[in-house]
Design an enzyme around this catalytic site. Structure first.
Site, mmCIF file in Angstrom:
data_model
loop_
_atom_site.group_PDB
_atom_site.id
_atom_site.type_symbol
_atom_site.label_atom_id
_atom_site.label_comp_id
_atom_site.label_asym_id
_atom_site.label_seq_id
_atom_site.Cartn_x
_atom_site.Cartn_y
_atom_site.Cartn_z
ATOM 1 N N HIS A 231 0.836 -1.201 0.000
ATOM 2 C CA HIS A 231 0.000 0.000 0.000
ATOM 3 C C HIS A 231 0.879 1.263 0.000
ATOM 4 O O HIS A 231 0.683 2.157 -0.816
ATOM 5 C CB HIS A 231 -0.910 -0.048 1.246
ATOM 6 C CG HIS A 231 -1.775 1.154 1.448
ATOM 7 N ND1 HIS A 231 -3.148 1.120 1.301
ATOM 8 C CD2 HIS A 231 -1.489 2.428 1.799
ATOM 9 C CE1 HIS A 231 -3.651 2.321 1.542
ATOM 10 N NE2 HIS A 231 -2.663 3.127 1.861
ATOM 11 N N GLU A 232 1.845 1.295 0.910
ATOM 12 C CA GLU A 232 2.689 2.503 1.025
ATOM 13 C C GLU A 232 3.522 2.711 -0.233
ATOM 14 O O GLU A 232 3.650 3.828 -0.744
ATOM 15 C CB GLU A 232 3.602 2.401 2.252
ATOM 16 C CG GLU A 232 2.890 2.366 3.594
ATOM 17 C CD GLU A 232 1.807 3.394 3.751
ATOM 18 O OE1 GLU A 232 1.891 4.474 3.136
ATOM 19 O OE2 GLU A 232 0.830 3.122 4.467
ATOM 20 N N HIS B 149 1.671 4.249 -3.046
ATOM 21 C CA HIS B 149 1.528 5.715 -2.990
ATOM 22 C C HIS B 149 2.661 6.391 -3.770
ATOM 23 O O HIS B 149 2.467 7.436 -4.390
ATOM 24 C CB HIS B 149 1.520 6.209 -1.541
ATOM 25 C CG HIS B 149 0.192 6.078 -0.865
ATOM 26 N ND1 HIS B 149 -0.981 6.569 -1.412
ATOM 27 C CD2 HIS B 149 -0.160 5.514 0.310
ATOM 28 C CE1 HIS B 149 -1.998 6.307 -0.587
ATOM 29 N NE2 HIS B 149 -1.523 5.665 0.461
ATOM 30 N N TYR C 100 -4.722 14.321 -3.087
ATOM 31 C CA TYR C 100 -5.045 13.587 -1.861
ATOM 32 C C TYR C 100 -6.214 14.270 -1.157
ATOM 33 O O TYR C 100 -6.084 14.781 -0.037
ATOM 34 C CB TYR C 100 -3.813 13.515 -0.969
ATOM 35 C CG TYR C 100 -3.807 12.316 -0.045
ATOM 36 C CD1 TYR C 100 -3.900 11.029 -0.547
ATOM 37 C CD2 TYR C 100 -3.695 12.480 1.327
ATOM 38 C CE1 TYR C 100 -3.900 9.931 0.291
ATOM 39 C CE2 TYR C 100 -3.674 11.387 2.178
ATOM 40 C CZ TYR C 100 -3.781 10.119 1.650
ATOM 41 O OH TYR C 100 -3.763 9.033 2.497
ATOM 42 N N GLU D 228 -6.150 6.289 -2.387
ATOM 43 C CA GLU D 228 -6.124 5.294 -1.310
ATOM 44 C C GLU D 228 -6.514 3.905 -1.824
ATOM 45 O O GLU D 228 -5.913 2.892 -1.443
ATOM 46 C CB GLU D 228 -7.087 5.713 -0.196
ATOM 47 C CG GLU D 228 -6.454 6.618 0.848
ATOM 48 C CD GLU D 228 -5.233 5.963 1.473
ATOM 49 O OE1 GLU D 228 -5.332 4.806 1.890
ATOM 50 O OE2 GLU D 228 -4.176 6.611 1.528
ATOM 51 N N ASP E 196 -9.905 13.809 7.576
ATOM 52 C CA ASP E 196 -9.241 12.793 6.743
ATOM 53 C C ASP E 196 -9.212 13.220 5.266
ATOM 54 O O ASP E 196 -9.472 12.425 4.369
ATOM 55 C CB ASP E 196 -9.947 11.434 6.932
ATOM 56 C CG ASP E 196 -9.285 10.289 6.168
ATOM 57 O OD1 ASP E 196 -8.065 10.376 5.923
ATOM 58 O OD2 ASP E 196 -9.995 9.323 5.832
ATOM 59 N N HIS F 46 -9.736 7.775 3.472
ATOM 60 C CA HIS F 46 -9.621 6.400 3.969
ATOM 61 C C HIS F 46 -10.983 5.769 4.214
ATOM 62 O O HIS F 46 -11.076 4.622 4.643
ATOM 63 C CB HIS F 46 -8.797 6.343 5.257
ATOM 64 C CG HIS F 46 -7.355 6.667 5.062
ATOM 65 N ND1 HIS F 46 -6.891 7.961 5.119
ATOM 66 C CD2 HIS F 46 -6.285 5.895 4.772
ATOM 67 C CE1 HIS F 46 -5.594 7.959 4.892
ATOM 68 N NE2 HIS F 46 -5.192 6.719 4.675
#
Lengths: 390, 100
Positions: free
Chosen positions: A172-173, A176, A187, A196, A269, A274
């Protein structure tokens, strides 16, 4: 030397005619341009890449990972503890970060033909043991960062384990970073939720490929094992059934919607990036379910091509639906099972694929055009940051 | 001193909010908190501190602090916050969690 005009190379004639017939194109282009300029002022856009850094030039060969230890400080990147080819060390977080970023590199390289985050062999830097009892993992724009979870509270009150414990979190990271170099999805609100979701999709594919699971065998849970046994949870998010990953007296219930009727307009957020990611997440799950087999094959290919070639900074869910539909048609045939699966996927989350020429297609052409005219500098499209020297 | 604290986002997207009145805290804890606000030069900070472009999954903090004669709101992330502000955020986070 004879050069064809770049605009004519990228836009089919029928689309040029469409553009010419619409009087507002110039105004729209100006609006977009000023939008890009204000993004730049707000810091959304970045300084141009200067001289290639040592890391970038050296790493062009292929997979190169470095794991750093922040030793519970917030200084990045920290002390180098394991480099590419080094044997495992006596620290599980270090080894998980090394193996997880390796599995992610391999998915992108072996399945999608991509050489690292920037497709130019960028070194994969990860820092573990970030902060004191830091209960998060993030991409800082240059590298992956992992906390140890809340180790500061008594064991029976702990909510989070260390963040390297789940391999899909690592995928996931790192994704990005890929998004930062490709679609550059803002974002914020829908583009942010799509950003996301892309990270969840490819994170999940890393996990499924590592476990050699078909889409029917996979659990489609994101971050299984991140919550401790104290929390009533399967994981952080569920792509199969958004909103059901956890239901806990302390943490409350998983807020993710799996359908547009439940889309949450919230201020926090970054506009619920998310939260609303559950919608495109579920669409991908349904597409994979309908196509069957390994999700990283055909469904992954459609989504990867969308991220790399079609989605832009402003893209919303509808645009993602439209471009994945087009891609499924061009990759697997018009009216193919794969293309029908994409229609079904988006339909199940309340989005009807648009097959005609609409404003989203017009905007994406204008942006591609502006990028051509500005050498890629008008609207963010090129890699954002030169890695700081380390 | 009244503090409104919100932490959202992060990988897990969990939201944590709390309103903290220093008058309600034990005197030594209150004094420590007031000192942290002072050390962070909170009222002189810009309203928005931004992470590096492309950054994702960072916690988003929204903190409003009001005293008798001033009131200020700061929006930040972990990496965007100066060290002194981070110390304050960690404390506020611990106080908020204690009430969860």
């Amino acid at each position: 030397m004879f050069h064809r005009h770049p605009i004519h190379c990228i836009i089919p004639p029928h689309m040029l005619r469409e553009i010419a017939e619409r009087g507002s194109v110039v105004q729209q282009a100006q609006a977009l341009q000023s939008y890009a300029a204000s993004s730049q002022l707000r810091g959304q856009r970045t300084e141009l890449t200067g001289m290639p850094s040592v890391a970038q030039t050296q790493a062009a060969a292929g997979k190169e990972r470095i794991i750093y230890d922040a030793k519970e400080t917030t200084t990045l990147p920290g002390v180098k503890v394991r480099s590419e080819g080094d044997p495992p060390v006596d620290d599980i977080a270090v080894n998980e970060a090394y193996d997880g970023s390796g599995a992610t590199y391999d998915l992108y390289h072996e399945v999608f033909g991509r050489n690292s985050i920037d497709n130019q062999g960028m070194r994969l830097d990860s820092t573990v043991h970030y902060g004191e009892s830091f209960d998060n993992a993030f991409w800082d724009g240059q590298q992956m960062v992992y906390g140890d979870g809340d180790a500061d509270v008594p064991e029976e009150e702990r909510i989070f384990n260390r963040f390297t414990a789940a391999i899909d979190v690592i995928g996931h990271e790192l994704t990005h970073g890929v998004t930062q170099h490709e679609a550059r999805l803002l974002y914020y609100t829908q583009p942010g939720a799509l950003n996301e979701s892309m990270s969840d999709v490819f994170g999940s594919l890393v996990k499924q490929r590592t476990l050699n699971q078909t889409s029917a065998e996979a659990d489609w849970i994101i971050g299984a094992g991140l919550f401790t046994a104290n929390v009533n949870a399967q994981g952080i998010r569920s792509m199969k059934a958004p909103g059901t990953a956890y239901d806990d007296p302390v943490l409350g219930k998983d807020p993710q919607p799996g359908h547009m009727r439940d889309y949450m307009n919230v201020s926090y957020d970054n506009g619920g990036v998310h939260i609303n990611s559950g919608i495109p997440n579920h669409a991908f799950y349904v597409v994979a379910r309908e196509i069957g087999g390994y999700a990283w094959e055909k469904p992954g290919q459609i989504w990867y091509r969308a991220l790399k070639d079609e989605l832009q900074f402003w893209s919303d869910f509808q645009h993602a639906a439209n471009v994945t539909y087009q891609l499924a048609g061009s990759l697997y045939g018009k009216g193919s099972l794969e293309q029908q699966a994409v229609v079904t996927g988006w339909k199940e989350v309340g989005i009807t694929v648009e097959t005609g020429f609409g404003w989203r297609q017009l905007i994406s052409i204008i942006i591609a055009l502006l990028n051509q005219l500005g050498g890629g500098n008008v609207i963010p499209a090129a890699p954002q940051t030169a890695r700081e020297e380390r | 001193m009244k503090i409104a604290f919100e932490r959202s986002g992060g990988f897990a997207g969990l939201r944590l909010t709390a309103t903290i009145e220093t008058d309600d805290l034990p005197p030594d804890e209150a004094a420590e908190l007031v000192q942290m606000v002072e050390d962070a030069r909170f009222f002189d900070l810009p309203g928005k501190l931004r992470a590096r472009p492309g950054a994702a999954d960072e916690y988003q903090y929204l903190v409003t602090i009001a005293t008798d004669d001033q009131r200020h709101t700061v929006e930040t992330t972990d990496t965007a916050a100066p060290e002194t502000l981070r110390t304050l955020l960690n404390r506020l986070n611990a106080l908020a969690r204690r009430r969860r």
